[in-house]
Design an enzyme around this catalytic site. Structure first.
Site, PDB file in Angstrom:
ATOM      1  N   ARG A 266       3.184   2.639  -2.152  1.00  0.00           N
ATOM      2  CA  ARG A 266       3.109   1.289  -2.715  1.00  0.00           C
ATOM      3  C   ARG A 266       1.699   1.105  -3.235  1.00  0.00           C
ATOM      4  O   ARG A 266       0.832   1.948  -3.036  1.00  0.00           O
ATOM      5  CB  ARG A 266       3.545   0.200  -1.714  1.00  0.00           C
ATOM      6  N   GLY A 267       1.468  -0.028  -3.897  1.00  0.00           N
ATOM      7  CA  GLY A 267       0.179  -0.233  -4.552  1.00  0.00           C
ATOM      8  C   GLY A 267       0.324   0.238  -5.999  1.00  0.00           C
ATOM      9  O   GLY A 267       0.815   1.349  -6.242  1.00  0.00           O
ATOM     10  N   ALA A 268      -0.119  -0.616  -6.951  1.00  0.00           N
ATOM     11  CA  ALA A 268       0.210  -0.373  -8.359  1.00  0.00           C
ATOM     12  C   ALA A 268      -0.195   1.013  -8.881  1.00  0.00           C
ATOM     13  O   ALA A 268       0.656   1.759  -9.400  1.00  0.00           O
ATOM     14  CB  ALA A 268      -0.386  -1.481  -9.212  1.00  0.00           C
TER      15      ALA A 268
ATOM     16  N   ARG B 248      10.750  -0.711  -8.817  1.00  0.00           N
ATOM     17  CA  ARG B 248      10.019  -1.948  -8.475  1.00  0.00           C
ATOM     18  C   ARG B 248       9.565  -2.602  -9.783  1.00  0.00           C
ATOM     19  O   ARG B 248       9.069  -1.915 -10.671  1.00  0.00           O
ATOM     20  CB  ARG B 248       8.818  -1.669  -7.567  1.00  0.00           C
TER      21      ARG B 248
ATOM     22  N   ASP C 113      -1.489  -6.048  -9.517  1.00  0.00           N
ATOM     23  CA  ASP C 113      -0.305  -5.278  -9.914  1.00  0.00           C
ATOM     24  C   ASP C 113      -0.038  -5.362 -11.401  1.00  0.00           C
ATOM     25  O   ASP C 113       0.614  -4.502 -11.974  1.00  0.00           O
ATOM     26  CB  ASP C 113       0.921  -5.755  -9.145  1.00  0.00           C
TER      27      ASP C 113
ATOM     28  N   LYS D  72      -0.462  -9.433  -4.734  1.00  0.00           N
ATOM     29  CA  LYS D  72       0.316  -9.706  -3.524  1.00  0.00           C
ATOM     30  C   LYS D  72       0.401 -11.197  -3.204  1.00  0.00           C
ATOM     31  O   LYS D  72      -0.579 -11.919  -3.342  1.00  0.00           O
ATOM     32  CB  LYS D  72      -0.333  -8.925  -2.371  1.00  0.00           C
TER      33      LYS D  72
HETATM   34  O1  MRU Z   1       3.869  -4.550  -2.350  1.00  0.00           O
HETATM   35  P1  MRU Z   1       2.690  -3.632  -2.499  1.00  0.00           P
HETATM   36  O2  MRU Z   1       2.137  -3.161  -1.198  1.00  0.00           O
HETATM   37  O3  MRU Z   1       2.961  -2.517  -3.479  1.00  0.00           O
HETATM   38  O4  MRU Z   1       1.577  -4.567  -3.157  1.00  0.00           O
HETATM   39  C1  MRU Z   1       0.317  -4.022  -3.432  1.00  0.00           C
HETATM   40  C2  MRU Z   1      -0.636  -5.007  -3.966  1.00  0.00           C
HETATM   41  O5  MRU Z   1      -0.320  -6.153  -4.202  1.00  0.00           O
HETATM   42  C3  MRU Z   1      -2.015  -4.512  -4.299  1.00  0.00           C
HETATM   43  O6  MRU Z   1      -2.970  -5.510  -4.107  1.00  0.00           O
HETATM   44  C4  MRU Z   1      -2.036  -4.068  -5.762  1.00  0.00           C
HETATM   45  O7  MRU Z   1      -1.004  -3.172  -6.036  1.00  0.00           O
HETATM   46  C5  MRU Z   1      -3.323  -3.452  -6.143  1.00  0.00           C
HETATM   47  S1  MRU Z   1      -3.436  -1.812  -5.526  1.00  0.00           S
HETATM   48  C6  MRU Z   1      -4.858  -1.088  -6.003  1.00  0.00           C
END
Ligand code: MRU
Length: 348
Positions: A47-49, A91, A240, A251
């Site tokens: 997870r994480g963009a 996603r 994201d 988030k």
């Molecule tokens: O639902 P997630 O855990 O994928 O959400 C991640 C976030 O919101 C992060 O802050 C975002 O992707 C930035 S990651 C460098």
């Protein structure tokens, strides 16, 4: 700095740290098709963009490898479509996923056709390495604009996990925090737990403690109180998707923090690579917000914590209007007070 294989290529397979099990267990899983990688993205193995972007790119490469094992397809685009569709739909909010697919797609037309898997893999690896490089640059640029308090630690609040675990390595918001630690030595981080999925408690706290960064965990509702006590110098978060006008999706809970930061005169900084900027979406109202399972809200640590039958909403992200953002830090430079014109300039 701790190094994790968030999404890498190993022995002809996609290999990813299963983030669902952190901080209790460090387990690596392997994947042999785009559909498997798409499931891993949907189910939060990764997870994480930016990390989702890397996983997507390797997912495309592994799908091509799988298809070659059945004989080189006559039309790559046709043969790949079910796998690409699964990835595309895994996603919706992080634009890095679509960005990675767009970058991989032209290579399906590579000549000779046999070289397609090899070219896709090289591109996926390039995306991974570029992401680490971008994070390091963002870290350096971001650390330079942080306040430098005299005689006490710089106190930074962050939300969710925008660290090494959310990227190919080093992190966006946590990259800025890591660079700040190198630059200023004396820093303190307040990490919000990030209900309902607890990325702040499970991942950010784990990652920062591994790097010996002084970290205090808060539940999300404590942020305003802590700010009102003068304990926060700056908020630094990841993103994201950034719309063309600088509105920032991140988030759930980020918007609340931005409003609170404004109320308390605290700079609100967003770190994200150009791959997270979506020039095709004019403003935040066009960003799709993922709605996740109600179970994440009604249950905590596998135990039901709300009565059966209660209505539940679970939007996983929110949008912070550009006017609440002090600066967007990218690998191409820092945009102070983001506007459509300033964001456009990053791409010129
Ligand atoms: O639902 P997630 O855990 O994928 O959400 C991640 C976030 O919101 C992060 O802050 C975002 O992707 C930035 S990651 C460098």
């Amino acid at each position: 700095m701790s190094v994790f294989d968030v999404a890498v290529w190993k022995n002809g397979q996609v290999c990813m740290l299963d983030q669902r099990l952190l901080p209790h267990q460090e387990v690596y899983l392997t994947f042999d098709s785009a559909v498997e990688v798409a499931d891993a993205i949907r189910s939060m193995v990764v997870r994480g963009a930016p990390a989702i972007g890397c996983a997507t790119a390797f997912g495309v490469a592994v799908e091509a490898k799988r298809l070659v094992a059945q004989g080189v397809p006559r039309s790559w685009t046709e043969a790949m479509e079910p796998g690409l569709k699964a990835l595309r739909e895994s996603r919706p909010t992080a634009v890095n996923l679509a960005w990675a697919l767009e970058r991989m797609k032209p290579l399906l037309l590579s000549v000779p056709a046999q070289s397609v898997p090899e070219r896709l893999l090289a591109e996926a690896e390039a995306i991974r390495l570029e992401d680490i490089e971008s994070c390091r640059t963002m870290g350096r640029l971001g650390a330079e604009i942080l306040p430098h308090p005299e005689g006490r630690p710089l106190s930074i609040m962050t939300h969710c996990n925008a660290g090494a675990l959310a990227t190919a390595g080093y992190g966006t918001a946590l990259g800025v925090i890591r660079a700040a630690k190198d630059l200023l030595k004396n820093i303190k981080v307040y990490a919000n737990e990030t209900r309902p999925y607890l990325q702040g408690a499970r991942l950010t706290a784990w990652e920062l403690l591994k790097d010996n960064i002084d970290t205090t965990l808060l539940t999300d509702g404590m942020a305003g109180h802590i700010m009102s006590q003068g304990l926060i110098d700056v908020v630094v978060v990841g993103t994201d998707r950034i719309a063309a006008n600088g509105d920032v999706a991140n988030k759930i809970g980020t918007y609340t923090l931005a409003v609170l930061a404004k109320r308390h005169g605290i700079p609100f900084i967003v770190a994200g690579p150009l791959s997270t900027i979506d020039l095709n979406t004019p403003d935040g109202s066009g960003i799709p917000i993922e709605e996740r399972s109600p179970d994440e809200v009604t249950h905590c640590m596998g135990q039901r914590s709300a009565p059966e039958g209660v209505g539940v909403r679970n939007p996983a992200f929110d949008v912070t209007p550009a006017e609440l953002v002090t600066a967007i830090v990218t690998e191409k430079g820092v945009v102070m007070g983001p506007t459509t014109e300033k964001i456009q300039k990053l791409f010129e």
